[in-house]
Design a protein around this motif. Sequence first.
Motif, short mmCIF file in Angstrom:
data_model
loop_
_atom_site.label_atom_id
_atom_site.label_comp_id
_atom_site.label_asym_id
_atom_site.label_seq_id
_atom_site.Cartn_x
_atom_site.Cartn_y
_atom_site.Cartn_z
N GLU A 192 0.82 -1.21 0.00
CA GLU A 192 0.00 0.00 0.00
C GLU A 192 0.85 1.26 0.00
OE1 GLU A 192 -3.32 0.77 -0.23
OE2 GLU A 192 -3.51 -1.32 -0.83
N CYS A 193 1.92 1.25 0.78
CA CYS A 193 2.81 2.42 0.81
C CYS A 193 3.49 2.63 -0.53
CB CYS A 193 3.85 2.26 1.91
SG CYS A 193 3.16 2.34 3.57
N ALA A 194 3.97 1.53 -1.13
CA ALA A 194 4.63 1.63 -2.44
C ALA A 194 3.64 2.10 -3.50
CB ALA A 194 5.23 0.28 -2.83
N LEU A 195 2.42 1.58 -3.45
CA LEU A 195 1.39 1.99 -4.39
C LEU A 195 1.07 3.47 -4.23
CD1 LEU A 195 -0.67 1.05 -6.55
CD2 LEU A 195 -2.24 0.57 -4.67
N VAL A 243 1.22 6.39 -7.18
CA VAL A 243 0.00 6.92 -7.78
C VAL A 243 -0.46 8.25 -7.19
CG1 VAL A 243 -0.84 4.63 -8.39
CG2 VAL A 243 -1.63 5.68 -6.28
N MET A 244 0.00 8.63 -6.04
CA MET A 244 -0.51 9.86 -5.43
C MET A 244 -0.07 11.11 -6.18
SD MET A 244 -2.62 8.86 -3.34
CE MET A 244 -3.15 10.07 -2.18
N GLY A 245 0.93 11.02 -7.01
CA GLY A 245 1.34 12.17 -7.79
C GLY A 245 0.48 12.36 -9.03
N TRP A 246 -0.31 11.38 -9.37
CA TRP A 246 -1.18 11.46 -10.54
C TRP A 246 -2.38 12.36 -10.24
CZ3 TRP A 246 -1.86 5.55 -11.85
CH2 TRP A 246 -0.61 5.01 -12.13
N HIS A 247 -3.03 12.83 -11.30
CA HIS A 247 -4.26 13.61 -11.14
C HIS A 247 -5.32 12.67 -10.54
CE1 HIS A 247 -7.14 16.73 -11.86
NE2 HIS A 247 -7.90 15.91 -12.57
N HIS A 248 -5.95 13.02 -9.44
CA HIS A 248 -6.90 12.18 -8.71
C HIS A 248 -6.26 10.85 -8.29
CE1 HIS A 248 -10.16 14.91 -9.54
NE2 HIS A 248 -9.99 14.81 -10.85
N ARG A 270 -7.96 8.19 -6.07
CA ARG A 270 -8.96 7.31 -6.68
C ARG A 270 -8.29 6.05 -7.22
NH1 ARG A 270 -12.69 11.81 -9.77
NH2 ARG A 270 -13.51 12.73 -7.87
N TYR A 271 -7.11 6.23 -7.84
CA TYR A 271 -6.37 5.07 -8.33
C TYR A 271 -5.91 4.20 -7.16
CZ TYR A 271 -6.42 7.32 -12.85
OH TYR A 271 -6.82 7.90 -14.03
N GLN A 272 -5.52 4.83 -6.07
CA GLN A 272 -5.11 4.09 -4.87
C GLN A 272 -6.24 3.17 -4.41
OE1 GLN A 272 -2.11 4.37 -3.13
NE2 GLN A 272 -2.71 2.95 -1.52
N VAL A 273 -7.43 3.73 -4.31
CA VAL A 273 -8.59 2.93 -3.89
C VAL A 273 -8.90 1.85 -4.91
CG1 VAL A 273 -11.06 3.03 -3.38
CG2 VAL A 273 -9.55 4.79 -2.47
N MET A 274 -8.87 2.18 -6.19
CA MET A 274 -9.20 1.22 -7.24
C MET A 274 -8.21 0.04 -7.23
SD MET A 274 -9.45 1.80 -11.36
CE MET A 274 -7.70 2.10 -11.51
N PHE A 275 -6.91 0.32 -7.14
CA PHE A 275 -5.91 -0.75 -7.15
C PHE A 275 -5.96 -1.58 -5.87
CE2 PHE A 275 -3.29 2.03 -10.15
CZ PHE A 275 -3.74 1.34 -11.27
N THR A 276 -6.43 -0.98 -4.78
CA THR A 276 -6.54 -1.71 -3.53
C THR A 276 -7.76 -2.63 -3.53
OG1 THR A 276 -5.48 0.10 -2.36
CG2 THR A 276 -6.74 -1.45 -1.03
N VAL A 277 -8.85 -2.18 -4.08
CA VAL A 277 -10.10 -2.94 -4.04
C VAL A 277 -10.22 -3.97 -5.17
CG1 VAL A 277 -12.62 -2.65 -4.17
CG2 VAL A 277 -11.27 -1.07 -2.83
N ALA A 278 -9.52 -3.78 -6.27
CA ALA A 278 -9.65 -4.66 -7.43
C ALA A 278 -9.40 -6.14 -7.10
CB ALA A 278 -8.75 -4.19 -8.57
N PRO A 279 -8.34 -6.51 -6.36
CA PRO A 279 -8.15 -7.93 -6.05
C PRO A 279 -9.27 -8.51 -5.18
CG PRO A 279 -6.14 -6.70 -5.62
CD PRO A 279 -7.20 -5.70 -5.93
N ILE A 280 -9.82 -7.69 -4.29
CA ILE A 280 -10.91 -8.16 -3.44
C ILE A 280 -12.16 -8.43 -4.27
CG2 ILE A 280 -12.42 -7.53 -1.50
CD1 ILE A 280 -10.03 -5.79 -0.50
#
Length: 111
Positions: A20-23, A27-32, A35-45
């Motif tokens: 999560e920290c590496a992700l 991604v936090m430098g990207w625009h929004h 949202r990508y952080q949440v999407m990449f975290t929830v996708a495997p679940i």
Amino acid sequence: SSGINAEYGELVFGFGAIFECALAYFVMGWHHGWRYQVMFTVAPIIAMLIFMHFLDESPRYLVISNKKEEAQRVIAKMYKENSAEPLKGDLYIREERNGGMADVWTHTPDT
């Protein structure tokens, strides 16, 4: 022992936190980026929740739940997928008892 199993559980959470920290770093430098952080975290679940409906239940659980016919069907399917002949005989559980969550991490050798 149960201590080793607890250590493995802690390792999983540790690697998850590092991931999560590496992700977040990437991604936090990207625009929004959040949202990508949440999407990449929830996708495997979400993928797990979808695909788990295609898996058969454990034959041991089915026998304990008095669903022997379904357990035999699952075992026959496993043998068929492995190109082997299923064993003949009746299904039974050697020791019937109601276990709790603590039993998931308790190792008892076969007798």
